[in-house]
Design a protein around this motif. Structure first.
Motif, PDB file in Angstrom:
ATOM      1  N   ARG A 272      -7.422  -2.328 -41.512  1.00 52.51           N
ATOM      2  CA  ARG A 272      -6.868  -0.975 -41.518  1.00 52.51           C
ATOM      3  C   ARG A 272      -5.344  -1.001 -41.353  1.00 52.51           C
ATOM      4  NH1 ARG A 272      -9.876   3.533 -40.638  1.00 52.51           N
ATOM      5  NH2 ARG A 272     -12.121   3.242 -40.736  1.00 52.51           N
TER       6      ARG A 272
ATOM      7  N   ASP B  22      -9.464  12.310 -38.283  1.00 50.08           N
ATOM      8  CA  ASP B  22      -8.719  11.042 -38.408  1.00 50.08           C
ATOM      9  C   ASP B  22      -7.879  10.814 -37.164  1.00 50.08           C
ATOM     10  OD1 ASP B  22      -9.657  11.300 -40.970  1.00 50.08           O
ATOM     11  OD2 ASP B  22      -7.723  11.826 -41.839  1.00 50.08           O
TER      12      ASP B  22
ATOM     13  N   LYS C  77     -11.349   4.232 -33.619  1.00 53.53           N
ATOM     14  CA  LYS C  77     -10.814   3.322 -34.626  1.00 53.53           C
ATOM     15  C   LYS C  77      -9.512   3.856 -35.200  1.00 53.53           C
ATOM     16  CE  LYS C  77     -14.800   4.063 -37.325  1.00 53.53           C
ATOM     17  NZ  LYS C  77     -15.618   4.158 -38.538  1.00 53.53           N
TER      18      LYS C  77
ATOM     19  N   HIS D  78      -6.618   4.686 -41.326  1.00 58.66           N
ATOM     20  CA  HIS D  78      -5.513   3.951 -41.940  1.00 58.66           C
ATOM     21  C   HIS D  78      -4.237   4.759 -42.010  1.00 58.66           C
ATOM     22  CE1 HIS D  78      -5.467   6.274 -45.571  1.00 58.66           C
ATOM     23  NE2 HIS D  78      -4.419   5.591 -45.932  1.00 58.66           N
ATOM     24  N   ASN D  79      -4.375   6.073 -42.198  1.00 64.53           N
ATOM     25  CA  ASN D  79      -3.162   6.846 -42.371  1.00 64.53           C
ATOM     26  C   ASN D  79      -2.594   7.333 -41.037  1.00 64.53           C
ATOM     27  OD1 ASN D  79      -5.470   8.267 -42.210  1.00 64.53           O
ATOM     28  ND2 ASN D  79      -5.037   9.673 -43.875  1.00 64.53           N
TER      29      ASN D  79
ATOM     30  N   PRO E 138     -16.032  12.745 -49.086  1.00 63.84           N
ATOM     31  CA  PRO E 138     -14.826  12.099 -48.554  1.00 63.84           C
ATOM     32  C   PRO E 138     -14.806  10.604 -48.895  1.00 63.84           C
ATOM     33  CG  PRO E 138     -16.022  13.289 -46.838  1.00 63.84           C
ATOM     34  CD  PRO E 138     -16.885  13.298 -48.037  1.00 63.84           C
TER      35      PRO E 138
ATOM     36  N   PRO F 241     -12.479   7.214 -47.619  1.00 62.69           N
ATOM     37  CA  PRO F 241     -11.423   6.859 -46.659  1.00 62.69           C
ATOM     38  C   PRO F 241     -10.251   6.146 -47.331  1.00 62.69           C
ATOM     39  CG  PRO F 241     -13.242   5.319 -46.498  1.00 62.69           C
ATOM     40  CD  PRO F 241     -13.668   6.376 -47.485  1.00 62.69           C
ATOM     41  N   GLY F 242      -9.069   6.292 -46.767  1.00 59.37           N
ATOM     42  CA  GLY F 242      -7.875   5.639 -47.301  1.00 59.37           C
ATOM     43  C   GLY F 242      -8.046   4.134 -47.523  1.00 59.37           C
ATOM     44  N   PRO F 243      -8.601   3.387 -46.541  1.00 58.43           N
ATOM     45  CA  PRO F 243      -8.751   1.942 -46.748  1.00 58.43           C
ATOM     46  C   PRO F 243      -9.817   1.605 -47.795  1.00 58.43           C
ATOM     47  CG  PRO F 243      -8.900   2.508 -44.414  1.00 58.43           C
ATOM     48  CD  PRO F 243      -8.983   3.781 -45.173  1.00 58.43           C
TER      49      PRO F 243
ATOM     50  N   ILE G 192     -13.292  -1.135 -46.086  1.00 57.09           N
ATOM     51  CA  ILE G 192     -14.070  -0.913 -44.861  1.00 57.09           C
ATOM     52  C   ILE G 192     -15.550  -0.657 -45.174  1.00 57.09           C
ATOM     53  CG2 ILE G 192     -12.117  -0.219 -43.413  1.00 57.09           C
ATOM     54  CD1 ILE G 192     -13.024   2.711 -43.861  1.00 57.09           C
TER      55      ILE G 192
ATOM     56  N   TRP H 120     -23.331  15.226 -47.289  1.00 60.97           N
ATOM     57  CA  TRP H 120     -21.924  15.377 -46.932  1.00 60.97           C
ATOM     58  C   TRP H 120     -21.105  14.188 -47.425  1.00 60.97           C
ATOM     59  CZ3 TRP H 120     -17.880  13.725 -43.659  1.00 60.97           C
ATOM     60  CH2 TRP H 120     -16.938  14.710 -43.350  1.00 60.97           C
ATOM     61  N   GLN H 121     -21.696  13.004 -47.286  1.00 59.05           N
ATOM     62  CA  GLN H 121     -21.007  11.795 -47.741  1.00 59.05           C
ATOM     63  C   GLN H 121     -22.042  10.716 -48.025  1.00 59.05           C
ATOM     64  OE1 GLN H 121     -17.978  10.486 -45.037  1.00 59.05           O
ATOM     65  NE2 GLN H 121     -17.175   8.938 -46.421  1.00 59.05           N
TER      66      GLN H 121
ATOM     67  N   GLY I  83     -17.875  15.761 -39.988  1.00 56.18           N
ATOM     68  CA  GLY I  83     -17.595  14.327 -39.883  1.00 56.18           C
ATOM     69  C   GLY I  83     -17.537  13.823 -38.452  1.00 56.18           C
TER      70      GLY I  83
ATOM     71  N   LYS J 246     -24.471   9.607 -36.233  1.00 56.05           N
ATOM     72  CA  LYS J 246     -23.185   9.460 -35.544  1.00 56.05           C
ATOM     73  C   LYS J 246     -23.108  10.517 -34.469  1.00 56.05           C
ATOM     74  CE  LYS J 246     -18.228  10.059 -35.970  1.00 56.05           C
ATOM     75  NZ  LYS J 246     -17.049  10.199 -36.781  1.00 56.05           N
TER      76      LYS J 246
ATOM     77  N   THR K  61     -20.779   5.137 -36.507  1.00 55.68           N
ATOM     78  CA  THR K  61     -19.793   5.979 -37.175  1.00 55.68           C
ATOM     79  C   THR K  61     -20.257   6.111 -38.629  1.00 55.68           C
ATOM     80  OG1 THR K  61     -18.432   4.037 -37.581  1.00 55.68           O
ATOM     81  CG2 THR K  61     -17.834   5.418 -35.706  1.00 55.68           C
TER      82      THR K  61
ATOM     83  N   GLU L 148     -18.456   5.410 -41.519  1.00 58.22           N
ATOM     84  CA  GLU L 148     -18.106   4.160 -42.205  1.00 58.22           C
ATOM     85  C   GLU L 148     -18.604   2.985 -41.363  1.00 58.22           C
ATOM     86  OE1 GLU L 148     -16.846   4.188 -45.131  1.00 58.22           O
ATOM     87  OE2 GLU L 148     -16.157   6.263 -45.262  1.00 58.22           O
TER      88      GLU L 148
HETATM   89  P1  XMP Z   1     -16.080   7.587 -39.224  1.00 60.10           P
HETATM   90  O1  XMP Z   1     -16.377   6.303 -39.899  1.00 60.10           O
HETATM   91  O2  XMP Z   1     -14.958   7.478 -38.241  1.00 60.10           O
HETATM   92  O3  XMP Z   1     -15.562   8.555 -40.372  1.00 60.10           O
HETATM   93  O4  XMP Z   1     -17.292   8.232 -38.629  1.00 60.10           O
HETATM   94  C1  XMP Z   1     -15.392   9.943 -40.273  1.00 60.10           C
HETATM   95  C2  XMP Z   1     -14.870  10.431 -41.610  1.00 60.10           C
HETATM   96  O5  XMP Z   1     -13.536   9.930 -41.797  1.00 60.10           O
HETATM   97  C3  XMP Z   1     -13.471   9.125 -42.974  1.00 60.10           C
HETATM   98  N1  XMP Z   1     -12.575   7.997 -42.656  1.00 60.10           N
HETATM   99  C4  XMP Z   1     -11.289   7.940 -43.023  1.00 60.10           C
HETATM  100  N2  XMP Z   1     -10.527   8.781 -43.746  1.00 60.10           N
HETATM  101  N3  XMP Z   1      -8.699   7.311 -43.525  1.00 60.10           N
HETATM  102  C5  XMP Z   1      -9.236   8.450 -44.005  1.00 60.10           C
HETATM  103  O6  XMP Z   1      -8.529   9.198 -44.679  1.00 60.10           O
HETATM  104  C6  XMP Z   1      -9.394   6.419 -42.797  1.00 60.10           C
HETATM  105  O7  XMP Z   1      -8.887   5.392 -42.388  1.00 60.10           O
HETATM  106  C7  XMP Z   1     -10.756   6.744 -42.543  1.00 60.10           C
HETATM  107  N4  XMP Z   1     -11.755   6.112 -41.877  1.00 60.10           N
HETATM  108  C8  XMP Z   1     -12.859   6.911 -41.965  1.00 60.10           C
HETATM  109  C9  XMP Z   1     -14.894   8.684 -43.240  1.00 60.10           C
HETATM  110  O8  XMP Z   1     -15.082   8.345 -44.599  1.00 60.10           O
HETATM  111  C10 XMP Z   1     -15.666   9.908 -42.794  1.00 60.10           C
HETATM  112  O9  XMP Z   1     -15.662  10.898 -43.788  1.00 60.10           O
END
Ligand code: XMP
Length: 520
Positions: A303, A335, A351, A354-355, A397, A399-401, A405, A440-441, A475, A512, A516, A518
């Protein structure tokens, strides 16, 4: 005068709960303007604005007797304004008003049954047959009722679960009405703002749009902005918001990290450059990303590397445009909350999104994150207000990485190729079977294990593909989606028959929390 100075509002005092922004989002959803302030800022000199018509005290990881960590000035509770304390907030009201709080004999996490004892305006239409399911997350409990308070409801482990002093309009609840797992939790918040604080509806997505555009214009002035466009919902909404707000002073930069979904780079360029006529620079940085990520398997390192490289690339391209001072990105509240504390109160880091967590300490560009206090569904509503088309707004959604990931362990070109295909077949099957919008995802991941299979009488030794599909509202919490066996069989066959390198498909059945969304 600023719009928000003229509106009656709810002030949320944050004690570091993971759910504070959920409270804010629910209040906005009810149609009321609200603001969050850290408890650290409520010092002796703090004065409440005249348009604050109610206070909500959030939950938090502290204990009410840790006086060195709680800077909050209790006089605010005597300001003749209705107060609702949630979880830790309930405990702090109880302690300050003369009650007692102690570590519970049995902690309560998750679902609990709350039983009605007395009527209250706060719980009007909340119970069904004097009972309701609520979501708890606490280790301490109120054991002695403060003076002039009465009990409204209890659970088996928490005898003083809802309490009130209706004369002074002080209310405390041990559970979390703001999370979706509390049945009819929103009714409690509605009763508080409409019937107790007596505020009239004053907030909508249209107001949100106007407020954000105004804030962006004020912040940016005549400077130029570059926007990190990924083609996902969030950055698309940011790009359109900025293009409405500052027009030609916006340039979008789209970086192909090599970790995108199949064909994504082409779709983004066609949509934004050709259709929306937005000023767009396309950067192919596939080689750079893959070389920096070589042999890296630690999720946090991945990340951080991706976040850093993103910024470097943006800075490089920004230098080519005169007078660029800002970098805009589609950071959302979830985020932030899972990366660090937003208001300055103490929260636990889950966690580094990334952004957020990946940003270098020294950066030449100032960050512009207009959506940073919003949740996904609020961003979608804002997107509709901005006339973005539904295809973009309703995308799952990403994620940026990106695929980095969704590929625990090291990242290789071969694995990326396999994963892109697996994800493509899964998402295509969801769309073809009218399931995409019910989820949702959803995504495919490639696990760093090979297992033995048999195909055409031959032994195979190939990767394991994991499928994840979840339902969620924001989320922050999520549950796995229940597919029919026939659909799962179809997807498994599609993936294995069409992709060399995968010989086994598994489905992730965790919610979750504890997992999580991801994998990393
Ligand atoms: P997690 O994995 O934390 O994800 O339960 C919650 C939501 O956030 C998205 N996600 C990210 N979005 N940068 C993003 O823009 C990231 O680094 C990042 N990590 C997780 C994930 O896809 C889910 O929708």
């Amino acid at each position: 005068m600023r719009l928000e100075d003229s509106l009656q509002k709810i002030k949320i005092i944050d004690f570091g709960s993971q759910f504070t922004q959920l409270i804010a989002r629910k209040i906005r959803e009810i149609g009321i303007y609200c603001e969050i302030i850290s408890h650290n800022k409520i010092n002796k000199n703090y004065k409440l604005e005249r348009n604050v018509k109610g206070l909500i005290l959030s939950g938090g990881p502290l204990n009410v007797y840790q006086s060195n960590k709680i800077k909050f000035n209790k006089n605010i509770l005597f300001a003749n304004i209705p107060v609702l304390g949630i979880c830790f907030g309930h405990q702090i009201i109880s302690k300050e008003m003369g009650g007692k709080v102690k570590q519970s004999k049995s902690r309560e996490f998750g679902l609990a049954k709350v039983i009605k004892i007395n009527n209250s305006i706060l719980t009007k239409n909340f119970f069904s047959n004097n009972i309701n399911n609520v979501w708890m997350s606490h280790a301490d409990e109120v054991i002695k009722l403060p003076k002039n308070f009465k009990v409204i409801a209890k659970t088996n482990n928490s005898k003083l679960c809802i309490i009130e002093n209706s004369k002074d309009k002080l209310y405390g609840i041990q559970f979390h009405p703001e999370v979706t797992h509390t049945n009819r939790g929103k009714i409690i918040l509605k009763n508080f703002v409409f019937d107790i604080c007596k505020i009239k509806k004053n907030w909508s997505p249209k107001d949100q749009k106007a407020k954000l555009i105004k804030e962006v214009r004020n912040k940016v002035g005549n400077s130029k902005v570059i926007c990190a466009l990924s083609g996902g919902v969030d950055s698309s909404v940011v790009a359109k918001l900025l293009s409405n707000g500052i027009g030609k002073n916006l340039t979008c930069i789209f970086v192909n990290t090599g970790l995108l979904r199949k064909d994504e780079e082409n779709q983004v360029v066609i949509t934004f450059k050709k259709k929306f006529k937005i000023n767009l620079i396309y950067v192919n940085a596939e080689k750079q990303f893959l070389s920096k990520l070589k042999n890296i398997s630690d999720p946090e390192k991945k990340r951080k590397i991706i976040g850093n490289l993103f910024i470097k690339i943006f800075e490089k391209y920004a230098k080519k445009i005169k007078n660029v001072r800002f970098l805009a990105q589609g950071t959302l509240y979830p985020d932030l909350i899972e990366s660090k504390s937003v208001t300055g109160s103490q929260t636990s880091k889950i966690k580094s999104h990334h952004n957020v967590g990946g940003l270098p300490k020294k950066m030449n560009l100032k960050l512009l994150e207009p959506l940073k206090y919003l949740f996904k569904d609020e961003v979608r509503k804002l997107g509709l207000e901005l006339n973005l088309n539904k295809d973009i707004i309703s995308r799952h959604p990403f994620p940026g990485p990106g695929l980095a990931i969704r590929m625990p362990g090291t990242i290789t070109k071969e694995k990326i190729k396999i994963l892109k295909e697996a994800d493509y077949y899964f998402i295509k099957a969801l769309k073809d079977n009218n399931l995409y919008h019910k989820i949702w995802q959803a995504y495919a991941a490639l696990l760093p294990v090979k297992t033995v299979g048999v195909m055409g009488d031959n032994r195979t030794y190939e990767y394991l593909c994991l499928l994840r599909a979840i339902t969620s509202e924001d989320g922050m919490t999520a549950d796995f989606f229940e597919f029919k066996k026939s659909f799962m069989q179809f997807v498994s066959n599609q993936i294995i028959n069409n992709i060399r390198g995968i010989n086994r498909v598994v489905y992730d059945i965790t919610s979750k929390p504890p997992s999580t969304i991801e994998l990393e």
